[in-house]
Design a protein around this motif. Structure first.
Motif, PDB file in Angstrom:
ATOM      1  N   THR A   8      36.270  38.628  35.120  1.00  0.00           N
ATOM      2  CA  THR A   8      36.800  39.627  36.043  1.00  0.00           C
ATOM      3  C   THR A   8      37.347  40.794  35.230  1.00  0.00           C
ATOM      4  N   GLY A   9      37.191  41.999  35.787  1.00  0.00           N
ATOM      5  CA  GLY A   9      37.608  43.177  35.041  1.00  0.00           C
ATOM      6  C   GLY A   9      36.796  43.355  33.779  1.00  0.00           C
ATOM      7  N   THR A  32      32.784  41.873  36.309  1.00  0.00           N
ATOM      8  CA  THR A  32      33.050  42.348  37.661  1.00  0.00           C
ATOM      9  C   THR A  32      33.802  43.673  37.613  1.00  0.00           C
ATOM     10  N   SER A  33      33.685  44.398  38.706  1.00  0.00           N
ATOM     11  CA  SER A  33      34.394  45.653  38.885  1.00  0.00           C
ATOM     12  C   SER A  33      34.459  45.947  40.374  1.00  0.00           C
ATOM     13  N   ARG A  34      35.442  46.733  40.779  1.00  0.00           N
ATOM     14  CA  ARG A  34      35.496  47.165  42.171  1.00  0.00           C
ATOM     15  C   ARG A  34      34.385  48.163  42.465  1.00  0.00           C
ATOM     16  N   ASP A  50      36.784  42.671  43.950  1.00  0.00           N
ATOM     17  CA  ASP A  50      38.147  43.188  43.962  1.00  0.00           C
ATOM     18  C   ASP A  50      39.062  41.987  44.144  1.00  0.00           C
ATOM     19  N   ALA A  78      40.993  40.465  34.868  1.00  0.00           N
ATOM     20  CA  ALA A  78      41.403  41.630  35.659  1.00  0.00           C
ATOM     21  C   ALA A  78      42.913  41.661  35.822  1.00  0.00           C
ATOM     22  N   THR A 100      47.366  41.584  42.401  1.00  0.00           N
ATOM     23  CA  THR A 100      46.335  41.780  41.380  1.00  0.00           C
ATOM     24  C   THR A 100      46.487  40.808  40.216  1.00  0.00           C
TER      25      THR A 100
END
Length: 267
Positions: A8-9, A32-34, A50, A78, A100
């Motif tokens: 993530t992130g 991953t990313s938004r 997200d 993330a 978050t």
């Protein structure tokens, strides 16, 4: 068979460095990313996720499983920063931060566990922070969110032991990333009683990030952990004094340790 890794992130900073390093080592990496459409030149695929939106987490994991049919390693990377006097940070910003840095990672863990139980194997690495081992002035909420993830990992490890699923924490110190630009900064208010102390501390924190180590050091540490048969509960990666500060907190009387922090931040 190459291990499948979800980060993530994974589009920038530490996550990107980890993803690129593991890709070079032959792992099948997914970040991953938004906004994955912004990273078409990434050296590994970037999926939409997200951590504050549960539906995107389940969709991401399902998409990955449709492509690979397994998840061997989850790296919960993330996260965001937050600074400010505790008295002045809006409550909604505190809650958003925990969504978050704490609740989001827990939701990602929940999403991958059914598949890891099915495989009877898996490794979850939670990226926390050395700041999570101590309450730092003007970073109290950040310290609290990372410290909470550290403690939950300790509990989770024992709950997952019978399923042959491993979990560990990796707490980095200061690395040269863009985390400062993504922080929520409580403004330095002209009329605030904390104006001078907070303003000076903010400059000090930013200078630490600017002079931080190469994120590749974190990537190498993550690779070693993945290659370890029985990972430890906690790992710390950073400058010697940053890691040593955690040991000092265990050894020194509370007030003496507090005085060291006050001197460090010139408070």
């Amino acid at each position: 068979m190459s291990k499948v890794v979800l980060i993530t992130g994974g589009s920038s900073g530490i996550g990107k460095s980890i993803g690129e390093f593991l890709t070079e080592k032959g792992f099948k990496v997914y970040g991953t990313s938004r906004s994955p459409e912004r990273y078409t030149s990434s050296k590994f695929p970037i999926l939409k996720l997200d951590v504050k939106v549960v539906s995107t987490i389940s969709d991401c994991v399902q998409s990955l499983l449709e492509q690979e049919d397994r998840i061997d390693v989850l790296i919960n990377n993330a996260g965001v920063g937050i600074t400010g006097p505790l008295e002045e940070i809006p409550l909604e910003e505190m809650k958003s931060h925990f969504d978050t840095n704490f609740f989001g990672p827990l939701e990602v863990i929940k999403a991958v566990l059914p598949q890891m139980r099915k495989q009877h194997s898996g490794l979850i690495i939670n990226v926390t922070s050395i700041a999570g081992y101590m309450g730092l002035p003007y970073r109290g909420i950040y310290s609290a969110s990372k410290g909470a993830l550290e403690l939950v990992t300790e509990a989770y490890r024992m709950e997952l032991k019978s399923f042959n699923i491993q979990m560990t924490n990796v707490a980095p110190g200061d690395f040269a990333t863009n985390i400062a630009s993504g922080r929520f900064h409580a403004p330095v208010n002209e009329n605030s009683p904390y104006k001078t102390a907070y303003g000076n501390t903010l400059k000090l924190m930013d200078s630490h990030v600017d002079s931080g180590k190469d994120p590749k050091i974190m990537a190498e540490a993550i690779f070693k952990i993945i290659s370890t048969k029985n990972p430890n509960v906690h790992y710390k990666v950073g400058e010697f004094m940053q890691k040593f500060s955690v040991a000092l907190k265990r050894i020194l009387p509370d007030k003496m340790y507090e005085k060291l922090l006050l001197n460090h931040y010139k408070l």
